[in-house]
Structures are given as structure tokens and as C-alpha cells.
Design an enzyme around this catalytic site. Structure first.
Site, mmCIF file in Angstrom:
data_model
loop_
_atom_site.group_PDB
_atom_site.id
_atom_site.type_symbol
_atom_site.label_atom_id
_atom_site.label_comp_id
_atom_site.label_asym_id
_atom_site.label_seq_id
_atom_site.Cartn_x
_atom_site.Cartn_y
_atom_site.Cartn_z
ATOM 1 N N CYS A 167 15.521 82.446 43.092
ATOM 2 C CA CYS A 167 15.184 81.016 43.172
ATOM 3 C C CYS A 167 16.319 80.228 43.823
ATOM 4 O O CYS A 167 17.486 80.423 43.494
ATOM 5 C CB CYS A 167 14.900 80.472 41.776
ATOM 6 S SG CYS A 167 14.399 78.742 41.789
ATOM 7 N N ARG A 173 6.717 73.753 20.234
ATOM 8 C CA ARG A 173 6.888 75.215 20.332
ATOM 9 C C ARG A 173 8.342 75.617 20.144
ATOM 10 O O ARG A 173 9.229 75.143 20.849
ATOM 11 C CB ARG A 173 6.377 75.749 21.670
ATOM 12 C CG ARG A 173 6.538 77.280 21.755
ATOM 13 C CD ARG A 173 5.904 77.923 22.986
ATOM 14 N NE ARG A 173 4.563 77.452 23.155
ATOM 15 C CZ ARG A 173 4.135 76.812 24.244
ATOM 16 N NH1 ARG A 173 4.950 76.611 25.247
ATOM 17 N NH2 ARG A 173 2.906 76.378 24.321
HETATM 18 FE FE1 SF4 Z 1 14.594 78.257 39.599
HETATM 19 FE FE2 SF4 Z 1 13.156 77.378 37.540
HETATM 20 FE FE3 SF4 Z 1 15.312 78.962 37.161
HETATM 21 FE FE4 SF4 Z 1 15.670 76.453 37.956
HETATM 22 S S1 SF4 Z 1 14.761 77.115 36.002
HETATM 23 S S2 SF4 Z 1 16.686 78.270 38.811
HETATM 24 S S3 SF4 Z 1 13.880 76.147 39.272
HETATM 25 S S4 SF4 Z 1 13.426 79.528 38.161
#
Ligand code: SF4
Ligand code: SAM
Ligand code: DTB
Length: 323
Positions: free
Chosen positions: A62, A269
Site C-alpha cells: 500500500c 466491535r
Molecule cells: Fe494502506 Fe489502509 Fe494500511 Fe493505511 S491502513 S497503509 S491505507 S492498507
């Protein structure tokens, strides 16, 4: 009962102030739990827990820099980037989750935002899971209004998108997108008629004021999120927060209790971090108003309690899974 219908005894409020919530969080623990539990019983059967199973449909790689996250490409955590799962893989996992007793199947993707060319496949997954008679949830990052409408049309019940922490502390955790981006996505999800699953994380080094700030940001939304995940940071080697101190479990109980009091008709949750809690602490969280858990051996990349352990815990507590 919907999270936004009102009840004679506890009207829903959207006007919480920082001093009020800070003092709520500091109340004597048993007073706070008593208040939360009383509130809980006005809206829910206190013996029932909703079970959601998570699947990581697109792992790692990501581009975002969320300091807690093992799936950010910026940190060396050992999580490999993988392709988007196939519809069949998702359906196999969803059938197994349904057979084990989960009522909702949540699919998470390590994306900043979904690409147009991937959305069709996610829509097919949502439609397929819905076809199994389960509730559907996805968390894909930022969403445009049209993308939210497409997911709704495919049969999406919930969209998970967390505020994570207070507006003030947020910039210490994530720099690649801002708080307003998150609020915009939540609005697009709402406007598309999808239920909102939105919460945050404790244990990232935030102050009690920040915990209050997160809860206020959630409860003062135009409508309360129907589902509020409270995550305890899972400290993953390689992330900037790997060596953070641990959180006193009673602080988690307090946060759950305040969420229950502030958003009385929402599901709260007990989310990531449950594997590090003993059974007594989990029972206190249920007492404080938690009525949903992630169910299944894995969250996205980290461990969750074993299915047999969760079944045994609910049985010992005389609680049962929602059907
Ligand atoms: Fe990526 Fe979501 Fe992890 Fe942030 S929380 S690094 S947007 S996968
Ligand atoms: N990439 C999408 C996004 O960030 O919106 C969806 C998936 S992301 C993993 C979903 C949420 O998981 C994050 O917002 C965060 O609240 C939670 N999360 C991620 N890593 C965590 C960790 N190590 N401990 C606790 N919660 C975590
Ligand atoms: C949420 O609030 N918690 C879940 C879900 N939404 C997607 C994710 C927890 C992730 C924990 C770290 C991991 O397993 O990678």
C-alpha cells in the site's frame, strides 16, 4: 433497532463536548461500566454478540504511510504485496465463515483508493457473498460518490472506513491523506445508502484527550456509524509504532464504555488486539457494551483468537452469537 432510531430512555446525541467526554473517560471504572451496561440493555440483548469474519482480498504494497500498518509498502514488515483475490476465493472463505457462524463477511484491500478496473471484481465479490445470505462489508480506502453507489447496487451493506484517532493526533500517524478526506468518504458512503462502520485505534501514543477527540468525531457525525470498531494497536515489527508501550486493558474497557454511552444504538466491535486480551478483560469489554467481534483465526495480516477459543468463551459467559 437501527443506530439512528431514538429510544425514550436514551436519546441519541450529536453534541458531545471535550470536557464532558474527558470526564466520562475518567469516571470511576465501575460507575462507567454500570452506566454503559445500563445503556446497552436499553438497546440490545446483552447476551448476544455479532460475529464478523475478515478476509484480506488484496494484501500489502500500500502506498499510504499509516504508522500502525503492516501493509504499507514503506515499512519492512515481511508482508508481501499480493494480487486482488478472485471472486471464487472470496466465496470459498465466505462459505467457511458462514458455516462457522459468522453473519457478516468483511473484505479488506490494502489500497489508498480502489482503481476503476478493480471495482468490478469487488462488486462481483459483494454480490456473491450477499447471495450466500450473509451481510457484506468492504474496506477499500477512499471512495468517490459514484463508486459508493456502484457498491450499494452490488449489495453492499457496510463500508468500513476508520477515523483512527482524533483530528489533532491524526497528522502524527498518517501524512498521505487528511482527516477531511476520511470524512468525505464517510459522507459518500452515507449518501449512497450504505451503513457506516467507523472507529479507531487506541495504543498509538495518543493522550486521553485524543481518545475523547476520536469518540467525539464519531458521535458528532450527522448520524452515528451503525458499527464502531475499537481496535487496540497490534504492534507489528517494522512499523514506526512497533515499540510503543502497551495499553492498560482498563483503558480499552473505558473507551468501549464511552463509545457505548455516546452511541447507544450502534454496534461496538471489540476489534484488533483481542488476541492480547485475557478472557476476563474481554468479558469486561462485553459488560461495557461491546457486542460485536472479528471472528476467525486471522484479521488481515495478524492473528485473532481461534474460533474454538471464541466459542468456548461465549459459552462460558452464557452468551451466544447473533443469528
Ligand atoms: Fe494502506 Fe489502509 Fe494500511 Fe493505511 S491502513 S497503509 S491505507 S492498507
Ligand atoms: N486500506 C484501507 C484503509 O486504510 O482505509 C482499508 C484497510 S485498513 C487495514 C483498515 C483499518 O485497519 C485501519 O484504518 C486501521 O484502523 C486498522 N488497522 C490497521 N493496522 C492495524 C494495527 N496494526 N492495529 C490495529 N488496527 C489496525
Ligand atoms: C477495523 O477497524 N479493524 C480491521 C478492519 N477494520 C479492516 C483491521 C484490523 C487490522 C489489524 C492488523 C492486521 O491484521 O493487519
Amino acid at each position: 433497532m437501527s443506530a439512528n432510531s431514538s429510544c425514550r430512555t436514551t436519546p441519541l446525541r450529536h453534541d458531545w463536548s471535550p470536557p464532558e467526554v474527558q470526564s466520562l473517560l475518567q469516571r470511576p471504572l465501575l460507575d462507567l461500566i454500570f452506566h454503559a451496561h445500563t445503556t446497552h440493555r436499553q438497546h440490545f440483548d446483552s447476551g448476544v454478540v455479532q460475529l464478523s469474519t475478515l478476509m484480506n482480498i488484496k494484501s500489502g504494497g500500500c502506498p499510504e504511510d499509516c504508522a500502525y500498518c503492516p501493509q504499507s509498502a514503506r515499512y519492512d514488515t515481511g508482508v508481501e504485496a499480493g494480487p486482488l483475490a478472485s471472486v471464487e476465493e472470496a466465496l470459498v472463505a465466505a462459505r467457511a465463515a458462514r458455516a462457522a457462524g459468522a453473519t457478516r463477511f468483511c473484505m479488506g484491500a490494502a489500497w489508498r483508493a480502489p482503481r476503476e478496473r478493480d471495482l468490478g471484481q469487488v462488486e462481483a465479490m459483494v454480490a456473491g457473498v450477499k447471495g450466500l445470505g450473509m451481510e457484506t462489508c468492504v474496506t477499500l480506502g477512499m471512495l468517490k460518490p459514484e463508486q459508493a453507489r456502484r457498491l450499494k447496487a452490488a449489495g453492499l451493506d457496510y463500508y468500513n472506513h476508520n477515523l483512527d484517532t482524533s483530528p489533532e493526533f491524526y497528522g502524527s500517524i498518517i501524512t498521505t491523506r487528511c482527516y477531511q478526506d476520511r470524512l468525505d468518504t464517510l459522507q459518500h458512503v452515507r449518501e449512497a445508502g450504505i451503513k457506516v462502520c467507523c472507529g479507531g485505534i487506541i495504543g498509538m501514543g495518543e493522550t486521553p484527550r485524543d481518545r475523547a477527540g476520536l469518540l467525539i468525531a464519531l458521535a458528532n457525525l450527522p448520524r452515528h456509524p451503525e458499527s464502531v470498531p475499537i481496535n487496540l494497536l497490534v504492534r507489528v515489527d517494522g512499523t514506526p509504532l512497533a515499540n510503543n508501550g502497551s495499553v492498560d486493558g482498563f483503558e480499552l474497557v473505558r473507551t468501549v464504555a464511552a463509545a457505548r454511552i455516546m452511541m447507544p444504538a450502534s454496534y461496538v466491535r471489540l476489534s484488533a488486539g483481542r488476541a492480547s486480551l485475557d478472557d476476563g478483560m474481554q468479558a469486561l469489554c462485553f459488560m461495557a457494551g461491546a457486542n460485536s467481534i472479528f471472528y476467525g483465526e486471522e484479521l488481515l495480516t495478524t492473528a485473532n483468537p481461534a474460533i474454538e477459543a471464541d466459542r468456548a468463551l461465549l459459552a462460558r459467559l452464557g452468551m451466544h452469537a447473533a443469528r
